[in-house]
Design a protein around this motif. Structure first.
Motif, short mmCIF file in Angstrom:
data_model
loop_
_atom_site.label_atom_id
_atom_site.label_comp_id
_atom_site.label_asym_id
_atom_site.label_seq_id
_atom_site.Cartn_x
_atom_site.Cartn_y
_atom_site.Cartn_z
N LEU A 25 0.80 -1.23 0.00
CA LEU A 25 0.00 0.00 0.00
C LEU A 25 0.83 1.28 0.00
CD1 LEU A 25 -2.62 -1.11 2.69
CD2 LEU A 25 -2.75 -1.38 0.20
N TYR A 26 1.92 1.28 0.75
CA TYR A 26 2.67 2.53 0.93
C TYR A 26 3.78 2.73 -0.10
CZ TYR A 26 0.39 3.13 5.49
OH TYR A 26 -0.52 3.31 6.49
N LEU A 27 4.44 1.63 -0.48
CA LEU A 27 5.59 1.75 -1.38
C LEU A 27 5.29 2.51 -2.67
CD1 LEU A 27 8.44 1.08 -2.37
CD2 LEU A 27 7.63 -1.17 -3.08
N PHE A 103 -6.58 1.64 5.75
CA PHE A 103 -5.93 2.41 4.69
C PHE A 103 -6.95 2.88 3.66
CE2 PHE A 103 -3.71 3.01 0.71
CZ PHE A 103 -2.53 3.62 1.06
N PHE A 104 -7.83 1.98 3.23
CA PHE A 104 -8.78 2.35 2.18
C PHE A 104 -9.95 3.16 2.70
CE2 PHE A 104 -6.87 -1.39 -0.14
CZ PHE A 104 -6.26 -0.59 -1.10
N GLN A 105 -10.13 3.21 4.01
CA GLN A 105 -11.12 4.13 4.57
C GLN A 105 -10.62 5.57 4.52
OE1 GLN A 105 -12.50 3.02 8.47
NE2 GLN A 105 -12.97 0.93 7.85
N HIS A 106 -9.32 5.73 4.39
CA HIS A 106 -8.72 7.06 4.26
C HIS A 106 -8.79 7.45 2.78
CE1 HIS A 106 -5.98 10.41 4.60
NE2 HIS A 106 -5.78 10.16 5.88
N LEU A 113 -2.93 6.14 -4.01
CA LEU A 113 -2.53 4.83 -4.51
C LEU A 113 -3.11 4.59 -5.91
CD1 LEU A 113 -1.00 2.25 -3.89
CD2 LEU A 113 -3.08 1.32 -2.85
N GLU A 114 -4.35 5.03 -6.14
CA GLU A 114 -4.97 4.89 -7.46
C GLU A 114 -4.17 5.63 -8.52
OE1 GLU A 114 -9.72 4.36 -6.36
OE2 GLU A 114 -8.89 6.34 -6.76
N LYS A 115 -3.64 6.79 -8.16
CA LYS A 115 -2.86 7.57 -9.13
C LYS A 115 -1.56 6.85 -9.50
CE LYS A 115 -2.48 12.05 -8.52
NZ LYS A 115 -3.08 12.66 -9.71
N LYS A 116 -1.06 6.01 -8.59
CA LYS A 116 0.20 5.33 -8.84
C LYS A 116 0.03 3.99 -9.56
CE LYS A 116 3.02 8.31 -7.00
NZ LYS A 116 4.07 9.00 -7.80
N LYS A 155 -8.42 6.47 14.50
CA LYS A 155 -8.31 6.62 13.05
C LYS A 155 -7.46 7.86 12.74
CE LYS A 155 -11.07 7.21 8.88
NZ LYS A 155 -12.42 7.46 8.34
N GLN A 156 -6.57 7.71 11.81
CA GLN A 156 -5.74 8.84 11.43
C GLN A 156 -6.61 9.95 10.84
OE1 GLN A 156 -2.47 7.72 8.97
NE2 GLN A 156 -1.97 5.95 10.21
N GLU A 157 -6.14 11.15 11.04
CA GLU A 157 -6.91 12.32 10.60
C GLU A 157 -7.17 12.23 9.10
OE1 GLU A 157 -6.48 17.17 10.62
OE2 GLU A 157 -5.19 15.94 11.88
#
Length: 384
Positions: A25-27, A103-106, A113-116, A155-157
């Motif tokens: 997800l992050y890479l 992750f996908f709730q953010h 991620l979609e752009k990548k 949950k992260q902001e």
């Protein structure tokens, strides 16, 4: 931050070493160098027992200082670590990657991620929804506590897109490009430290024909208070420009000329707004255009020309627009008079001019006389 500056890890800040989601997800978002930096921090975490120079990271990962700083920025932006500074000493606080569902709730993380990797690839990674009825047990019932307290992972902001969309529906607003606009809206919220509602108020104020305009939002945020030495007339114009929409402003101008707004004029107002210009700047352009051309109709070509200039010069307020007009007027007044137009060559022969002076040599004149005699002879023969 310098290579010789020291850093240490926050004590008792041990995080999970499960790197599956870090890679999945992050890479793609933060890049390989940032991931390497995060893995370095996991591997060398020592519970804050010792301080190390940043040069240790540079040597181990074969990075440059600029790349290291970029890596810290990206990891911090996606909340994988926090970097604290006290004088020339730094501390690193680590965070575990989010679960796939979190992750996908953010919404912003998902869009990045979609752009990548593309929407299809992201769609294939989404967790399926459980089937059947949820069998949930309350904490108070199981552990016999008085209060019903739910222990959930914080949950992260995130930008609250759900509430944002609800307000949009109430005001009949829509996105031009939801996925791209979302990233910009989140960026504004983060930079200004605003809630979703504060961002929404600005979006509603700067919308164009019920469509959210991120460009105009940025223009509004870029406005600066100008304390120019304006005349009373200029101050009156500025106040009027700030208080009315371009459509109303144009209608009042047209009314003074016993005219109504045409369809093409409505279209040109839309084009000016699409350039990202704010209403108060558009109103100044309208006034300038009507003053420039004495007509009951808007000179669309001239209005677009000025608008393009103002958009390029990043004019964000009516005060700036008035000052730009002043500069234009001063430049035109100080411009030297145009050079006289070159005299076109006349078809009338030089010898016919009253001030003509014959400077031909005697030999040349004799030759011309002979040519003249022959020409006259041919004409006489033709007449016979």
């Amino acid at each position: 931050m310098k290579p010789n500056d020291l850093f240490s890890f926050v004590k008792n800040n041990l995080v999970s070493h499960d790197t599956n989601n870090l890679i999945r997800l992050y890479l793609p978002i933060i890049g390989r160098e940032a991931v390497d930096l995060y893995l370095y921090c996991l591997a060398f975490w020592d519970n804050g027992q010792q301080a190390y120079p940043f040069g240790h990271i540079l040597n181990h990962l074969n990075l440059g200082m600029e790349t290291l700083q970029t890596g810290f920025e990206r990891l911090s932006a996606l909340h994988l670590l926090e970097l604290y500074q006290e004088d020339s000493a730094y501390q690193i606080k680590l965070f575990a990657p989010l679960s796939t569902d979190e992750f996908f709730q953010h919404h912003v993380y998902k869009r990045l991620l979609e752009k990548k990797i593309g929407e299809v690839a992201v769609e294939s990674m989404l967790m399926s929804q459980p089937r059947g009825r949820l069998l949930a047990s309350k904490l108070s019932a199981v552990f016999e506590v008085e209060d019903d307290v739910s222990i959930v992972r914080q949950k992260q902001e995130d930008f609250d897109l759900a509430h944002f969309k609800q307000r949009m529906a109430q005001d009949n607003l829509r996105f031009a490009d939801e996925k791209e606009d979302l990233l910009e809206l989140f960026s504004i919220a983060e930079q200004k430290n605003w809630t979703w509602y504060e961002v929404y108020v600005l979006a509603r104020e700067t919308a164009v024909s019920q469509v959210i305009s991120v460009n105009r939002m940025k223009q509004k945020l870029a406005q600066k208070t100008l304390a120019g030495d304006f005349t009373q007339q200029e101050q009156s114009i500025i106040r009027a420009a700030k208080s009315k929409t371009p459509m109303l402003f144009l209608a009042e101008i047209k009314k003074t000329r016993q005219a109504t707004i045409t369809q093409s004029e409505r279209r040109i107002l839309q084009e000016l707004a699409n350039l990202g210009l704010l209403d108060e700047v558009i109103n100044i352009i309208l006034l300038l255009t009507f003053n420039k051309v004495d007509s009951a109709n808007l000179n669309e070509k001239y209005a677009l020309k000025v608008a393009n200039d103002f958009a390029y010069q990043k004019v964000t307020s009516s005060e700036e627009a008035v000052m730009k007009i002043r500069e234009r007027n001063q430049q035109s007044q100080s411009r030297p008079a145009k050079a006289s137009q070159p005299v076109t060559k006349s078809n009338v022969p030089d010898w016919s001019q009253p001030d003509y002076k014959n400077e031909t040599s005697a030999e040349k004149q004799a030759e011309l006389e002979e040519q003249k005699r022959r020409l006259l002879a041919k004409i006489e023969q033709g007449g016979d």
